[in-house]
Design an enzyme around this catalytic site. Structure first.
Site, PDB file in Angstrom:
ATOM      1  N   ASP A 319       0.820  -1.218   0.000  1.00 14.92           N
ATOM      2  CA  ASP A 319       0.000   0.000   0.000  1.00 14.92           C
ATOM      3  C   ASP A 319       0.854   1.269   0.000  1.00 14.92           C
ATOM      4  O   ASP A 319       0.330   2.372  -0.173  1.00 14.92           O
ATOM      5  CB  ASP A 319      -0.922   0.027   1.223  1.00 14.92           C
ATOM      6  CG  ASP A 319      -2.067  -0.972   1.064  1.00 14.92           C
ATOM      7  OD1 ASP A 319      -2.337  -1.388  -0.082  1.00 14.92           O
ATOM      8  OD2 ASP A 319      -2.677  -1.332   2.088  1.00 14.92           O
ATOM      9  N   LYS A 346      -5.686  -2.918  -7.737  1.00 10.44           N
ATOM     10  CA  LYS A 346      -6.132  -2.269  -6.490  1.00 10.44           C
ATOM     11  C   LYS A 346      -7.307  -1.330  -6.823  1.00 10.44           C
ATOM     12  O   LYS A 346      -7.910  -1.476  -7.876  1.00 10.44           O
ATOM     13  CB  LYS A 346      -4.958  -1.503  -5.872  1.00 10.44           C
ATOM     14  CG  LYS A 346      -3.885  -2.424  -5.308  1.00 10.44           C
ATOM     15  CD  LYS A 346      -4.325  -3.020  -4.001  1.00 10.44           C
ATOM     16  CE  LYS A 346      -3.258  -3.943  -3.448  1.00 10.44           C
ATOM     17  NZ  LYS A 346      -3.660  -4.507  -2.160  1.00 10.44           N
TER      18      LYS A 346
END
Ligand code: DC
Length: 692
Positions: A319, A346
């Site tokens: 992330d 994502k």
């Protein structure tokens, strides 16, 4: 690090942990109490879905300081919901719930928003089906909406080809729910929040490397899960944005309190240290099996260095790749990120989103199938960034917008709320506290508009003489800002061509009537490739516009008042959000007198002549050729500036840029910067004429 005069902040609780606490709490025997749970969009979506399954959840409407109370109904006590469960944007919620639902003998439909409905579900559906659950796609194959019908499950060993905490967790939750042993293997170690929480609830989880894979096993799932009592630690992934901010812009050390320090999440820390930032993690305690503590970061005295990041390292900072990418933009040398193909599925295709946006603000970047190569630069960066509905893209570039010499406009700042409500307020506070003459009022820079306010258009008018570099500059500025590029000269050329080839002919252009102009049916069409012009319904090719006979005639045609009147509204109609770069001779004076930014480009006549010759594809011109072309340009300039209507003039409020000897890139940088400042500096529009 001396933190005495430093800044201190906290970040919202970890949503990855919160979502697990909600779902596992709902499967526990009795009431769980979860403190510091963030009320961000993702956990709220999961909590509402659990309520739909008959699980009482109290405190959801309160602030994060009010603990959530989850009335666990036992391993298989969920009830048939009355409608599909909408997980909105929460991938974790959808995938983990699908796992837990595989053990419930109920047909439950899971759906999501447009972005979540594009993300792959096959990777969880396959193992859940092998365990005995029924998973049906109700729309397109492999994506939401889908119906999960659970029941008694079989034990499986799952060998995953990608390391995915969501897949692993879905399988573990299914097995625990159904009371069957299970083993999950993954090529690399993904985050282990579910394992830790299961342990805290009384499940014995064994893990370790086996035959080159990370294996997680539950041999004896218990008949009940003990309720949870925990405070959610701060989200490392949220803290990462401020670690990066401090490394880029901080003038004083920054402390971030009570952050989750789970080693499967903190992969950015050693990378930051390799880049030259000073970072320290000071362990505090553990909550719900999760280590937590304070993070201290100081700006590197001599700037950041580029790094190589790849292989197993990426899993622990998946992330954080967006924020690493913006750090890389400001680091010395090249940063190479590989092994991050997962980022393509994502909330957005993050590799593509990062590449597009970094280029837009002026950074050289190469997009690899599984990563990025970023060439760091100390040049000023400016441009408009497109968020693609992705909170991490918004926040990563937000961090950069808070750094010196960066004029960056984030097009959709509101998306940050998905994981970090209050992000912009905190960034503005820090940027203001850090101070420094090079900082603009930070709060103004994040967006031209407040969340929810309708999109407005920023108009950049670029005028100037022939060969001053208008077209190249305008095209580059438009591409950096994601704006339309109106080449008004091309429209005058198209009309010239149309008139020459019509009954009007070359002789009588000065006497052309409005009806004759109407009959040309001039149209401007916009596609991804840019502006196209049609005359009488037919596209006019670029080559025809640039033909010598058109160039020789266009100044005469464009001096005709009826022609100019006829084209006025057509040009004005090109404006649309987020903005327009209009290039020509009277953009700032007549067509867009209220333009947000007006620029007048000029250059030495010989330099302009040389550029024009090179533009035509002819090679190195001789001094005589340059003189001859300069004389022709001079004549055209004189006609354009001396005509009665809309003469070539510099608007009083225009910025004059003399491009002689300037690189096109510096002109572009300068204008993009002006545009961003103009877009950000505007106050939200006020309705006039109201007396309250
Ligand atoms: O930028 P260009 O060379 O393609 O422009 C062609 C001609 O059109 C130029 O001689 C002047 C005229 N023109 C104009 O009068 N007003 C504009 N806004 C743009 C171009």
């Amino acid at each position: 690090m001396d933190v005495a005069d430093g800044l201190t902040i906290r970040v919202p609780g970890d949503k990855s942990i919160t979502q697990r606490a909600l779902i596992l709490g709902a499967m526990a025997a009795g009431e769980s109490r979860i403190g510091a749970a963030p009320r961000a969009a993702d956990p709220v979506a999961t909590a509402l879905a659990l309520r739909g399954l008959g699980v009482p959840i109290d405190g959801l409407d309160g602030p994060a300081t009010t603990p959530l109370r989850i009335g666990g109904v036992g391993l298989r006590g969920w009830q048939q919901p009355r409608s599909p469960l909408d997980l909105r944007n929460s991938g974790t919620g959808a995938r983990l719930l699908a796992g837990a639902l595989a053990a419930q003998p109920l047909p439950v439909v899971l759906s999501g928003d447009e972005s979540l409905s594009r993300r792959p579900m096959g990777r969880i559906a396959a193992p859940l089906r092998r365990m005995g659950a029924t998973v049906e796609y109700l729309g397109r194959d492999g994506v939401l909406p889908m119906r999960v019908t659970g029941g008694a499950l079989r034990t499986i060993r799952h060998d995953g080809s990608v390391a995915s905490a969501q897949v692993k967790s879905a399988i573990l939750l299914a097995a625990v729910g159904a009371g069957v042993p299970v083993e999950v293997r993954e090529p690399r170690r993904s985050r282990d929040h579910s394992e830790r929480m299961l342990e805290a609830m009384g499940v014995r989880v064994r893990e370790g490397w086996r035959d080159g894979a990370w294996a997680v096993r539950i041999d004896e799932p218990p008949a009940r899960l003990a309720p949870l009592q925990m405070d959610v630690p701060g989200d490392f992934s949220s803290a990462a944005f401020f670690l990066a901010w401090a490394a880029l812009a901080g003038t004083r050390p920054l402390t971030i309190r009570d952050v989750g320090l789970n080693a499967t999440r903190t992969g950015l820390l050693p990378v930051l240290a390799r880049m030259g930032a000073e970072v320290e993690a000071v362990g505090g305690g553990a909550a719900g099996g999760e280590p937590a503590g304070d993070l201290l970061v100081g700006a590197p005295g001599s700037g950041l260095r580029g790094v190589e990041v790849g292989g197993g390292e990426v899993t622990g900072m998946i992330d954080e790749i967006p924020v690493l990418a913006v750090l890389a933009a400001r680091a010395d040398g090249e940063t190479r990120i590989t092994g991050a193909a997962e980022l393509r599925v994502k909330e957005s295709d993050r590799l593509a989103a990062l590449a597009v946006n970094l280029r837009r603000i002026g950074v050289d970047v190469e997009e690899l199938p599984d990563g990025l190569v970023i060439e760091g630069t100390r040049r000023p960066l400016a441009g408009r960034v497109e968020c693609f509905h992705d909170h991490r893209i918004a926040m990563a570039f937000g961090v950069l917008s808070g750094a010196p010499d960066c004029d960056i406009l984030v097009d959709d700042p509101g998306v940050a709320d998905v994981s970090f409500p209050g992000f912009w307020r905190l960034l503005a506070r820090l940027t203001d506290e850090a101070g420094g003459p090079e900082h603009l009022p930070s709060a103004a820079r994040r967006s031209g508009r407040a969340p929810g306010e309708p999109a407005r258009s920023t108009v950049v008018a670029i005028d100037g003489s022939a060969g001053a570099g208008k077209s190249t500059t305008a095209a580059a500025v438009a591409s950096r800002l994601g704006f339309r590029h109106l080449d008004s000269g091309a429209i005058y050329r198209a009309v010239t061509l149309g008139l020459m080839d019509s009954e009007v002919g070359s002789e009588a252009v000065e006497r052309v009537t409005p009806d004759e102009l109407e009959a040309l049916a001039v149209e401007v069409r916009w596609t991804d490739a840019g502006m196209g012009i049609r005359i009488r319904g037919k596209p006019v090719p670029e080559k025809a516009l640039r033909a010598e006979r058109v160039t020789a005639m266009v100044s005469r045609v464009s001096a005709v008042p009826a022609v100019r009147d006829h084209l006025l509204e057509l040009q004005r109609a090109a404006v649309r959000p987020p903005g327009l770069v209009a290039e020509g001779r009277d953009m700032g004076t007549v067509v867009f007198p209220a333009a947000d930014v007006k620029v007048y480009l000029d250059a030495d006549p010989r330099e302009r002549a040389r550029r024009r010759i090179l533009q035509r594809g002819e090679s190195d011109p001789t001094p005589e050729e340059i003189e001859a072309e300069a004389a022709r340009l001079g004549m055209r300039d004189r006609t354009d500036s001396s005509r009665k209507v809309a003469p070539l003039l510099m608007a009083a409020d225009a910025h004059l840029i003399n491009t002689t000897g300037m690189k096109p890139r510096s002109q572009t940088d300068a204008i993009v910067k002006l545009a961003i400042r103009a877009a950000c500096g505007r106050q939200p529009s006020r309705r006039s004429g109201e007396s309250d």
